[in-house]
Design a protein around this motif. Structure first.
Motif, PDB file in Angstrom:
ATOM      1  N   ARG A  64       0.828  -1.214   0.000  1.00 21.04           N
ATOM      2  CA  ARG A  64       0.000   0.000   0.000  1.00 21.04           C
ATOM      3  C   ARG A  64       0.857   1.257   0.000  1.00 21.04           C
ATOM      4  N   LEU A  65       1.893   1.273   0.806  1.00 17.17           N
ATOM      5  CA  LEU A  65       2.694   2.489   0.950  1.00 17.17           C
ATOM      6  C   LEU A  65       3.581   2.776  -0.255  1.00 17.17           C
ATOM      7  N   LYS A  66       4.065   1.751  -0.922  1.00 18.27           N
ATOM      8  CA  LYS A  66       4.991   2.003  -2.035  1.00 18.27           C
ATOM      9  C   LYS A  66       4.279   2.395  -3.320  1.00 18.27           C
ATOM     10  N   ASP A  67       3.011   2.071  -3.443  1.00 19.02           N
ATOM     11  CA  ASP A  67       2.256   2.392  -4.651  1.00 19.02           C
ATOM     12  C   ASP A  67       1.497   3.702  -4.441  1.00 19.02           C
ATOM     13  N   PRO A  68       1.751   4.719  -5.262  1.00 19.53           N
ATOM     14  CA  PRO A  68       1.119   6.021  -5.015  1.00 19.53           C
ATOM     15  C   PRO A  68      -0.408   5.994  -5.013  1.00 19.53           C
ATOM     16  N   ILE A  69      -1.000   5.231  -5.900  1.00 22.52           N
ATOM     17  CA  ILE A  69      -2.466   5.192  -5.954  1.00 22.52           C
ATOM     18  C   ILE A  69      -3.023   4.470  -4.731  1.00 22.52           C
ATOM     19  N   LYS A  70      -2.417   3.361  -4.368  1.00 24.07           N
ATOM     20  CA  LYS A  70      -2.873   2.647  -3.166  1.00 24.07           C
ATOM     21  C   LYS A  70      -2.650   3.489  -1.908  1.00 24.07           C
ATOM     22  N   ARG A  71      -1.532   4.185  -1.862  1.00 25.58           N
ATOM     23  CA  ARG A  71      -1.228   5.036  -0.708  1.00 25.58           C
ATOM     24  C   ARG A  71      -2.249   6.171  -0.593  1.00 25.58           C
ATOM     25  N   ALA A  72      -2.573   6.799  -1.715  1.00 24.39           N
ATOM     26  CA  ALA A  72      -3.561   7.878  -1.707  1.00 24.39           C
ATOM     27  C   ALA A  72      -4.936   7.338  -1.317  1.00 24.39           C
ATOM     28  N   SER A  73      -5.293   6.178  -1.831  1.00 20.50           N
ATOM     29  CA  SER A  73      -6.575   5.560  -1.474  1.00 20.50           C
ATOM     30  C   SER A  73      -6.649   5.289   0.021  1.00 20.50           C
ATOM     31  N   TYR A  74      -5.569   4.776   0.556  1.00 19.23           N
ATOM     32  CA  TYR A  74      -5.492   4.461   1.983  1.00 19.23           C
ATOM     33  C   TYR A  74      -5.617   5.730   2.825  1.00 19.23           C
ATOM     34  N   LEU A  75      -4.891   6.777   2.438  1.00 17.44           N
ATOM     35  CA  LEU A  75      -4.973   8.042   3.163  1.00 17.44           C
ATOM     36  C   LEU A  75      -6.384   8.620   3.111  1.00 17.44           C
ATOM     37  N   CYS A  76      -7.013   8.540   1.955  1.00 14.10           N
ATOM     38  CA  CYS A  76      -8.394   9.035   1.831  1.00 14.10           C
ATOM     39  C   CYS A  76      -9.314   8.261   2.759  1.00 14.10           C
ATOM     40  N   ALA A  77      -9.190   6.943   2.763  1.00  7.67           N
ATOM     41  CA  ALA A  77     -10.038   6.113   3.628  1.00  7.67           C
ATOM     42  C   ALA A  77      -9.784   6.422   5.105  1.00  7.67           C
ATOM     43  N   LEU A  78      -8.524   6.563   5.478  1.00  8.21           N
ATOM     44  CA  LEU A  78      -8.193   6.885   6.868  1.00  8.21           C
ATOM     45  C   LEU A  78      -8.788   8.221   7.305  1.00  8.21           C
ATOM     46  N   ASN A  79      -8.996   9.109   6.331  1.00  6.95           N
ATOM     47  CA  ASN A  79      -9.486  10.448   6.639  1.00  6.95           C
ATOM     48  C   ASN A  79     -10.940  10.663   6.224  1.00  6.95           C
TER      49      ASN A  79
END
Length: 172
Positions: A64-79
């Protein structure tokens, strides 16, 4: 370490879009060494199973963290702004227009040069969208806006795959 930690907490990095890939890679290796099941062989099967769970958790977080799209998706979900790409397909009209143009160009492409031109256009669109994620998330804290941008990027990624599929059909 706690299994309930966010990926950012697990990797001891700030919860933001911009990340240092080398730091993520180094931390992943460090965490994998700490959790490797072989280190727990003397402690029995139960300890090895727990270590295996940790190893899986670490790998999932790393992906999740190394892939920009997955990382952005994760951050959006967390927020509080989950992507929900299956349910929410709304896109701005200008983005839809661009996609229709690209789709027509792909359908009309008759040679490698046309595909290469389209591939370059799509890459520029992808780079622009990724750059805007950095601004939306890290600068503005606009997670709903970032979620819309992630959905657009997901489309761009799928379209890039369509370009490659057509290229492969031609044997290029």
């Amino acid at each position: 370490m706690n299994l309930n930690d966010t990926d950012f907490e697990l990797f001891a990095v700030p919860a933001r879009f911009a990340q240092d890939r080398a730091a993520l890679d180094a931390r992943w290796k460090e965490l994998q060494r700490e959790a490797h099941p072989d280190r727990f062989a003397a402690q029995g099967a139960a300890a090895q199973r727990v270590a295996m769970q940790w190893s899986v958790r670490i790998n999932e977080a790393y992906q999740r963290l190394k892939d920009p799209i997955k990382r952005a998706s994760y951050l959006c979900a967390l927020n509080g702004s989950p992507i929900d790409a299956e349910k929410n397909t709304a896109m701005p009209p200008d983005f839809l227009h661009q996609q229709m143009e690209w789709r027509e160009e792909l359908d009309d492409a008759r040679d490698a040069a046309a595909l290469d031109k389209l591939r370059a256009e799509v890459e520029v669109g992808r780079a622009r969208a990724l750059s805007s994620l950095d601004w939306l998330i890290d600068e503005k804290g606009d997670y709903p806006g970032a979620a819309r941008q992630v959905r657009a990027l997901m489309f761009i990624e799928r379209f890039a795959q369509d370009i490659e599929a057509k290229s492969e059909q031609w044997g290029q």
